[in-house]
Design a protein around this motif. Sequence first.
Motif, mmCIF file in Angstrom:
data_model
loop_
_atom_site.group_PDB
_atom_site.id
_atom_site.type_symbol
_atom_site.label_atom_id
_atom_site.label_comp_id
_atom_site.label_asym_id
_atom_site.label_seq_id
_atom_site.Cartn_x
_atom_site.Cartn_y
_atom_site.Cartn_z
ATOM 1 N N THR A 82 0.836 -1.213 0.000
ATOM 2 C CA THR A 82 0.000 0.000 0.000
ATOM 3 C C THR A 82 0.865 1.255 0.000
ATOM 4 O OG1 THR A 82 -1.721 -1.182 1.222
ATOM 5 C CG2 THR A 82 -1.818 1.229 1.233
ATOM 6 N N ALA A 83 1.931 1.183 0.802
ATOM 7 C CA ALA A 83 2.836 2.334 0.882
ATOM 8 C C ALA A 83 3.509 2.598 -0.451
ATOM 9 C CB ALA A 83 3.889 2.095 1.966
ATOM 10 N N LYS A 84 3.859 1.473 -1.102
ATOM 11 C CA LYS A 84 4.508 1.624 -2.412
ATOM 12 C C LYS A 84 3.557 2.266 -3.409
ATOM 13 C CE LYS A 84 7.192 -1.016 -5.763
ATOM 14 N NZ LYS A 84 7.709 -2.380 -6.130
ATOM 15 N N LYS A 85 2.298 1.743 -3.336
ATOM 16 C CA LYS A 85 1.289 2.325 -4.240
ATOM 17 C C LYS A 85 1.094 3.815 -3.933
ATOM 18 C CE LYS A 85 -1.404 -1.879 -5.154
ATOM 19 N NZ LYS A 85 -2.705 -2.507 -4.945
ATOM 20 N N GLU A 86 1.045 4.102 -2.632
ATOM 21 C CA GLU A 86 0.858 5.503 -2.238
ATOM 22 C C GLU A 86 2.037 6.361 -2.676
ATOM 23 O OE1 GLU A 86 0.162 5.524 1.903
ATOM 24 O OE2 GLU A 86 -1.948 4.916 1.730
ATOM 25 N N GLU A 87 3.247 5.734 -2.564
ATOM 26 C CA GLU A 87 4.449 6.452 -2.978
ATOM 27 C C GLU A 87 4.416 6.734 -4.466
ATOM 28 O OE1 GLU A 87 9.301 6.023 -2.823
ATOM 29 O OE2 GLU A 87 8.030 4.474 -1.936
ATOM 30 N N VAL A 88 4.002 5.659 -5.191
ATOM 31 C CA VAL A 88 3.888 5.839 -6.649
ATOM 32 C C VAL A 88 2.843 6.903 -6.953
ATOM 33 C CG1 VAL A 88 3.186 4.731 -8.795
ATOM 34 C CG2 VAL A 88 4.667 3.519 -7.198
ATOM 35 N N SER A 89 1.721 6.771 -6.200
ATOM 36 C CA SER A 89 0.638 7.723 -6.406
ATOM 37 C C SER A 89 1.089 9.148 -6.052
ATOM 38 C CB SER A 89 -0.563 7.324 -5.545
ATOM 39 O OG SER A 89 -1.576 8.275 -5.653
ATOM 40 N N GLU A 90 1.853 9.238 -4.928
ATOM 41 C CA GLU A 90 2.342 10.547 -4.499
ATOM 42 C C GLU A 90 3.309 11.124 -5.518
ATOM 43 O OE1 GLU A 90 4.602 12.603 -0.692
ATOM 44 O OE2 GLU A 90 4.070 10.476 -0.624
ATOM 45 N N THR A 91 4.163 10.240 -6.025
ATOM 46 C CA THR A 91 5.132 10.679 -7.044
ATOM 47 C C THR A 91 4.403 11.180 -8.277
ATOM 48 O OG1 THR A 91 6.733 9.067 -6.256
ATOM 49 C CG2 THR A 91 7.082 9.984 -8.452
ATOM 50 N N LYS A 92 3.391 10.363 -8.629
ATOM 51 C CA LYS A 92 2.593 10.740 -9.793
ATOM 52 C C LYS A 92 1.876 12.067 -9.553
ATOM 53 C CE LYS A 92 -0.797 8.848 -13.018
ATOM 54 N NZ LYS A 92 -1.705 7.726 -13.305
ATOM 55 N N SER A 93 1.364 12.201 -8.322
ATOM 56 C CA SER A 93 0.661 13.442 -7.972
ATOM 57 C C SER A 93 1.600 14.635 -8.052
ATOM 58 C CB SER A 93 0.078 13.343 -6.562
ATOM 59 O OG SER A 93 -0.904 12.337 -6.512
ATOM 60 N N LYS A 94 2.847 14.439 -7.588
ATOM 61 C CA LYS A 94 3.826 15.526 -7.659
ATOM 62 C C LYS A 94 4.136 15.883 -9.095
ATOM 63 C CE LYS A 94 6.113 14.790 -3.203
ATOM 64 N NZ LYS A 94 7.372 14.437 -2.533
ATOM 65 N N GLU A 95 4.246 14.818 -9.895
ATOM 66 C CA GLU A 95 4.517 15.058 -11.315
ATOM 67 C C GLU A 95 3.349 15.795 -11.970
ATOM 68 O OE1 GLU A 95 5.331 11.282 -12.934
ATOM 69 O OE2 GLU A 95 7.385 11.153 -12.162
ATOM 70 N N ASP A 96 2.137 15.288 -11.585
ATOM 71 C CA ASP A 96 0.945 15.955 -12.138
ATOM 72 C C ASP A 96 0.875 17.413 -11.687
ATOM 73 O OD1 ASP A 96 0.268 13.631 -13.378
ATOM 74 O OD2 ASP A 96 -1.227 13.014 -11.881
ATOM 75 N N LEU A 97 1.202 17.606 -10.395
ATOM 76 C CA LEU A 97 1.181 18.961 -9.847
ATOM 77 C C LEU A 97 2.202 19.841 -10.549
ATOM 78 C CD1 LEU A 97 -0.074 20.790 -7.709
ATOM 79 C CD2 LEU A 97 1.712 20.062 -6.123
ATOM 80 N N GLU A 102 3.474 23.879 -14.356
ATOM 81 C CA GLU A 102 4.110 24.276 -15.619
ATOM 82 C C GLU A 102 3.066 24.754 -16.628
ATOM 83 O OE1 GLU A 102 6.301 20.873 -16.769
ATOM 84 O OE2 GLU A 102 8.003 21.277 -15.433
ATOM 85 N N GLU A 103 1.945 24.031 -16.648
ATOM 86 C CA GLU A 103 0.860 24.408 -17.561
ATOM 87 C C GLU A 103 0.288 25.784 -17.185
ATOM 88 O OE1 GLU A 103 -1.817 24.036 -20.729
ATOM 89 O OE2 GLU A 103 -0.004 22.936 -20.220
ATOM 90 N N LYS A 104 0.180 25.959 -15.867
ATOM 91 C CA LYS A 104 -0.327 27.231 -15.374
ATOM 92 C C LYS A 104 0.611 28.377 -15.750
ATOM 93 C CE LYS A 104 -2.081 29.350 -11.136
ATOM 94 N NZ LYS A 104 -2.250 29.181 -9.673
ATOM 95 N N GLU A 109 2.079 32.837 -18.993
ATOM 96 C CA GLU A 109 3.001 33.490 -19.920
ATOM 97 C C GLU A 109 2.305 33.829 -21.227
ATOM 98 O OE1 GLU A 109 6.548 35.130 -21.340
ATOM 99 O OE2 GLU A 109 5.811 34.659 -19.323
ATOM 100 N N GLU A 110 1.493 32.840 -21.661
ATOM 101 C CA GLU A 110 0.732 33.103 -22.882
ATOM 102 C C GLU A 110 -0.226 34.271 -22.688
ATOM 103 O OE1 GLU A 110 -1.167 29.454 -23.836
ATOM 104 O OE2 GLU A 110 0.629 28.505 -24.717
ATOM 105 N N GLU A 111 -0.851 34.291 -21.503
ATOM 106 C CA GLU A 111 -1.780 35.381 -21.194
ATOM 107 C C GLU A 111 -1.036 36.723 -21.127
ATOM 108 O OE1 GLU A 111 -5.355 37.204 -20.543
ATOM 109 O OE2 GLU A 111 -4.995 35.090 -21.061
ATOM 110 N N ARG A 112 0.166 36.651 -20.490
ATOM 111 C CA ARG A 112 0.987 37.860 -20.408
ATOM 112 C C ARG A 112 1.379 38.360 -21.791
ATOM 113 N NH1 ARG A 112 5.794 39.656 -20.895
ATOM 114 N NH2 ARG A 112 6.612 37.630 -21.561
ATOM 115 N N ILE A 113 1.771 37.407 -22.629
ATOM 116 C CA ILE A 113 2.177 37.764 -23.997
ATOM 117 C C ILE A 113 1.002 38.354 -24.756
ATOM 118 C CG2 ILE A 113 2.944 36.825 -26.218
ATOM 119 C CD1 ILE A 113 4.632 34.820 -24.564
ATOM 120 N N ARG A 114 -0.165 37.676 -24.569
ATOM 121 C CA ARG A 114 -1.363 38.190 -25.237
ATOM 122 C C ARG A 114 -1.714 39.592 -24.729
ATOM 123 N NH1 ARG A 114 -3.302 32.850 -24.830
ATOM 124 N NH2 ARG A 114 -4.435 33.363 -22.922
#
Length: 663
Positions: A82-97, A102-104, A109-114
């Motif tokens: 479970t911990a491993k899954k959570e770790e994977v999930s947490e890692t994934k969440s960090k990556e997603d975040l 980055e998307e934000k 930046e796009e908004e600033r440029i516009r």
Amino acid sequence: MNKYIVLLLLFLISFSVFGLTKAELIKMAKMGLPEDTLMATVNGSKDVIKMEKEDIIEMKKAGVPNNVIKALIKRYLKYKETAKKEEVSETKSKEDLKKLEEEKKRKAEEERIRAEEQRKAEERIKKRKLAQQQREYREKRLPLDRAISFYNHKRYVKAIKKLDKFFKAGFEKSSDEYYLANFYLGMSFYKLNAKYAAIKTLKDVLIKGPEVKIGKAPKGAYFMLAFETFGKLTGNWPFSSDFNETYEMLSTYNTATLPVKFQEIYNYYMGKYYTKWASNSSKAEKYLSRIASYKKSKEGMTKYPKLYPSAQYLLGLNKVKAKKYNDSIKHFQNVIRAVQNKSDFKSTSLKDLAYIALGRIYYEIASSYFSAGAIEQAKRLANASLDSYRKVSKDSPKLVTAYYEASWAAFITGEYDISLGYLHALHSAYLKDYYYPDKYILEAGIYVNMCLFKYADEAVTAFKKKYDPFKKELDDFLSEPLEPKEYLEKLKKITAKKPMKGKRFSYELVSYIISDGYFYETYNALKDIKKENAVLKKLSKKGKGNIAFLNKLYVQIMKKEDKLYRSLGQWIRRKLQNASNNLDELYLKSDEISFEIISAEKRVLQEEKLALTNKTQIKKKSQKAKSSKEYKLKDDEMMWKFIGEYWIDEIDNYRSFLQSNCK
């Protein structure tokens, strides 16, 4: 059994507080607790105990049952999974975040440029719009700039036409541009001698007050020039209703922050207005007294502002009106002193006016002393009057007035030789055309006082010989049913080179009219109005052009011309009627003198008859002219026999040497 229960309870309390650990479980196994008790404890706890190889070995050595160890291993493995899954999930969440961040950032930046592009686009639009507005403004203002250029090049008619185009462009009346347009319009009218139009226009400039600052020009620059021009225009303008309200408004302004030189101009024209038009002596004196002389401390010399003599003269007039003669004398003396001491006062006319004013004041005071019986004081003041009249310049247009009034001043002192000298000058060819008919009567009166009846009779005869036909002609003229305007036209014909058909007046009467200050100012104003009429007529195409405000001015100035013609014509008729009435009075006085001459001659005959009866001899006094005193000629004087012609440098050097024939 009870012992195990107690221990179990203690462990349960401990683990409930602190949680189940490997040490506690080993301790429970060493205490000998049964397997089902240990299993129940493990199952009752949700705590996860680390079950690595060394942990399993330690537990087995401690006697922990295998089933308990298996349950713990199973829970531990499940936890790890479970911990491993959570770790994977947490890692994934960090990556997603991170991706979200980055998307934000990318979107930001796009908004600033516009936004930047939009800002730049809006700025470009704004600049284009501003440039367009500036082009439109320059195009809209172009007539004003061209009008200013025409004005600076003295092309005033073109300047006015351009300003008319500017006014149609629609600038706000509160704008600087509109203010400038009114200023240059008024000044253009002034330069074209269109005085009424200039007065009407410059009023709009003056209303804005002295605080106006436009462009790089100093504060109040346009106001100051407009005010000085307005003062010059209104000084002799015959219709005070055109500027009374403006001057009252100007009296509320604070000009203390403006240059000292302008304050002198401001105080002078305000004082002149309240002296001449508003007849408010207190206000006039408030302004005029501010133009005072001052001493230059370094050299200790008295310095005079440019308008100081004029201001002092006006102050003198105000004091005369109030019959404060001592104060008025001081002011007129200040005029003379300033003109004499200041080299850049080129004209001496103001000094001559001051001398005549002093002569009149001294004469009036002397007359009052004579009436009161204070003869010595009267003579002293009459001599002061004479002294003032003598100082009038020989090239002054007021010289004849000075001679005439001086003859009366000398008469009341009993200095008949001096009085006759001035009268002799008035009879000269040089001055004969000036209208002073009572000079004959004064002369005759002097001869009567000197008992020279022959000369008195000759003076009366000369008066009647000259003025009998003159009086008839004058009365015939007054009997004509003329319109007011026709009086002026007839006078103009009299002074023309080609004589009128039929009767005409002598130039003496014309001079009597045109030498009057009222006629001088009014006639000049009429000439100015006629010039202005021609200017406005030309600009507005005979009043039917497209320049609306010019058409309106054209109509107004025509009405003023007609009003001035009528006013001046009526004044001329009154002046002529006064001349006729005055001649009637002089005829009565001449008859009185003739009667006195006859009476005196009758007395002489009676004395002779009485002497014959008594067989006595009367010693007769010759009526031949004799010198009343020794008179030493000055180097610049000469005596001559009058043959009908005089030079201007001779006429004020004549003195009668007739001796009184009275016993």
